[in-house]
Design a protein around this motif. Structure first.
Motif, PDB file in Angstrom:
ATOM      1  N   PHE A 112      53.220  42.003  49.691  1.00 58.61           N
ATOM      2  CA  PHE A 112      53.489  40.732  50.368  1.00 58.61           C
ATOM      3  C   PHE A 112      52.191  40.084  50.845  1.00 58.61           C
ATOM      4  N   TYR A 113      51.333  40.857  51.511  1.00 58.09           N
ATOM      5  CA  TYR A 113      50.093  40.300  52.037  1.00 58.09           C
ATOM      6  C   TYR A 113      49.181  39.803  50.910  1.00 58.09           C
ATOM      7  N   ALA A 114      49.113  40.566  49.817  1.00 58.29           N
ATOM      8  CA  ALA A 114      48.276  40.160  48.685  1.00 58.29           C
ATOM      9  C   ALA A 114      48.781  38.855  48.087  1.00 58.29           C
ATOM     10  N   LEU A 132      36.563  26.987  42.226  1.00 63.89           N
ATOM     11  CA  LEU A 132      36.789  28.348  42.723  1.00 63.89           C
ATOM     12  C   LEU A 132      37.906  29.076  41.977  1.00 63.89           C
ATOM     13  N   ILE A 133      38.686  28.341  41.209  1.00 66.03           N
ATOM     14  CA  ILE A 133      39.754  28.990  40.451  1.00 66.03           C
ATOM     15  C   ILE A 133      39.185  30.006  39.450  1.00 66.03           C
ATOM     16  N   LEU A 134      37.941  29.786  39.033  1.00 66.30           N
ATOM     17  CA  LEU A 134      37.296  30.706  38.095  1.00 66.30           C
ATOM     18  C   LEU A 134      36.970  32.056  38.742  1.00 66.30           C
ATOM     19  N   ALA A 135      36.997  32.109  40.069  1.00 62.93           N
ATOM     20  CA  ALA A 135      36.716  33.367  40.768  1.00 62.93           C
ATOM     21  C   ALA A 135      37.948  34.249  40.899  1.00 62.93           C
ATOM     22  N   PHE A 136      39.118  33.719  40.578  1.00 63.78           N
ATOM     23  CA  PHE A 136      40.349  34.480  40.753  1.00 63.78           C
ATOM     24  C   PHE A 136      40.331  35.849  40.058  1.00 63.78           C
ATOM     25  N   PRO A 137      39.898  35.938  38.799  1.00 57.83           N
ATOM     26  CA  PRO A 137      39.898  37.268  38.160  1.00 57.83           C
ATOM     27  C   PRO A 137      39.034  38.285  38.894  1.00 57.83           C
ATOM     28  N   LEU A 138      37.905  37.838  39.431  1.00 53.18           N
ATOM     29  CA  LEU A 138      37.036  38.753  40.175  1.00 53.18           C
ATOM     30  C   LEU A 138      37.660  39.170  41.500  1.00 53.18           C
ATOM     31  N   ALA A 140      40.889  39.340  42.039  1.00 51.10           N
ATOM     32  CA  ALA A 140      41.963  40.267  41.667  1.00 51.10           C
ATOM     33  C   ALA A 140      41.403  41.652  41.347  1.00 51.10           C
ATOM     34  N   TRP A 141      40.260  41.691  40.680  1.00 53.71           N
ATOM     35  CA  TRP A 141      39.631  42.976  40.358  1.00 53.71           C
ATOM     36  C   TRP A 141      39.217  43.698  41.640  1.00 53.71           C
ATOM     37  N   LEU A 142      38.583  42.967  42.562  1.00 56.22           N
ATOM     38  CA  LEU A 142      38.172  43.555  43.833  1.00 56.22           C
ATOM     39  C   LEU A 142      39.377  44.140  44.573  1.00 56.22           C
ATOM     40  N   MET A 143      40.468  43.385  44.630  1.00 55.78           N
ATOM     41  CA  MET A 143      41.656  43.845  45.333  1.00 55.78           C
ATOM     42  C   MET A 143      42.283  45.063  44.649  1.00 55.78           C
ATOM     43  N   SER A 144      42.240  45.095  43.334  1.00 59.28           N
ATOM     44  CA  SER A 144      42.821  46.237  42.614  1.00 59.28           C
ATOM     45  C   SER A 144      41.967  47.491  42.780  1.00 59.28           C
ATOM     46  N   VAL A 145      40.642  47.330  42.809  1.00 59.05           N
ATOM     47  CA  VAL A 145      39.757  48.484  43.045  1.00 59.05           C
ATOM     48  C   VAL A 145      40.030  49.060  44.436  1.00 59.05           C
ATOM     49  N   TYR A 146      40.152  48.187  45.424  1.00 55.25           N
ATOM     50  CA  TYR A 146      40.431  48.634  46.787  1.00 55.25           C
ATOM     51  C   TYR A 146      41.789  49.327  46.862  1.00 55.25           C
ATOM     52  N   PHE A 147      42.764  48.769  46.156  1.00 54.31           N
ATOM     53  CA  PHE A 147      44.098  49.361  46.102  1.00 54.31           C
ATOM     54  C   PHE A 147      44.028  50.784  45.555  1.00 54.31           C
ATOM     55  N   GLY A 148      43.285  50.977  44.470  1.00 54.20           N
ATOM     56  CA  GLY A 148      43.142  52.299  43.876  1.00 54.20           C
ATOM     57  C   GLY A 148      42.500  53.305  44.821  1.00 54.20           C
ATOM     58  N   MET A 170      31.538  48.072  45.299  1.00 58.28           N
ATOM     59  CA  MET A 170      30.348  47.296  45.608  1.00 58.28           C
ATOM     60  C   MET A 170      29.979  46.348  44.466  1.00 58.28           C
ATOM     61  N   ILE A 171      30.182  46.811  43.230  1.00 59.61           N
ATOM     62  CA  ILE A 171      29.906  45.947  42.079  1.00 59.61           C
ATOM     63  C   ILE A 171      30.873  44.772  42.065  1.00 59.61           C
ATOM     64  N   SER A 172      32.164  45.045  42.255  1.00 61.06           N
ATOM     65  CA  SER A 172      33.153  43.968  42.244  1.00 61.06           C
ATOM     66  C   SER A 172      32.933  43.008  43.410  1.00 61.06           C
ATOM     67  N   LEU A 173      32.556  43.537  44.570  1.00 62.94           N
ATOM     68  CA  LEU A 173      32.266  42.684  45.720  1.00 62.94           C
ATOM     69  C   LEU A 173      31.039  41.817  45.461  1.00 62.94           C
TER      70      LEU A 173
END
Length: 200
Positions: A112-114, A132-138, A140-148, A170-173
């Motif tokens: 829900f929060y995501a 900034l819409i072009l940053a969405f994939p990055l 999403a990647w950052l959030m998925s790495v944190y989730f893992g 750190m790379i994704s951030l």
């Protein structure tokens, strides 16, 4: 350089009292614990915004997105703690709000929060900065790495001061920050034709 606005400082102190002091003590209440602690994220954002721009508040959509992003990170911290304890009675003695949680309810709140964070961020982008819409994939990647990371035992998610030791995070951030800096200052007019704000 401006100092923080007095109203913002007072709100920050008030939320600290709400979180820690009876009779409210929101840290003991399910879901409210996450939302009330993560409210510090947009409050700090407002302080920085005021110092840099002189405006008291940034756009509401951006504030809500940042709040929900903070709630996402905080809920994953709760999930990681609860999962590692792996005993509902022990968990409840460690943190009172764990009396009302389970792994499933915590993960449901994370989703829900995501979703809420990205919804409000999308609303901000559509109105203020389409690049900034072009940053969405990055993002999403950052959030998925944190989730893992939240599924690991003794995860850095439970101890944020250790997050810098996670190379993928750190790379994704770093890529996210670089993309945001680039996209905030480089105009790309063609994006408006690819993502029109309304149909012709």
């Amino acid at each position: 350089m401006k100092s923080a606005h007095p109203l913002q400082r007072q709100i920050h102190r008030l939320m600290g009292c709400v979180y820690n002091i009876a009779p409210i003590r929101s840290k003991d209440l399910p879901y409210i614990d996450v939302l009330s602690e993560s409210i510090n994220n947009p409050l700090r954002f407002c302080l920085g915004w005021y110092i840099v721009t002189g405006a008291l508040l940034p756009p509401l959509s951006l504030l809500l997105s940042y709040w929900m992003l903070g709630a996402y990170f905080m809920a994953l911290k709760r999930f990681s703690e609860y999962r590692q304890i792996d005993n509902s009675y022990v968990a409840a003695s460690y943190r009172k709000s764990f009396r009302y949680y389970c792994q499933e309810s915590l993960l449901n709140s994370v989703v829900f929060y995501a979703a809420a964070s990205m919804l409000f961020f999308g609303a901000f982008i559509m109105r203020y900065r389409m690049e900034l819409i072009l940053a969405f994939p990055l993002v999403a990647w950052l959030m998925s790495v944190y989730f893992g990371l939240s599924f690991r035992d003794d995860s850095a998610v439970q101890n944020p001061e250790k997050l810098y030791r996670e190379p993928r995070l750190m790379i994704s951030l770093g890529l996210c920050i670089s993309a945001f800096i680039l996209l905030l200052f480089v105009d790309m007019p063609w994006i408006s034709s690819v993502f029109p704000k309304s149909h012709p």
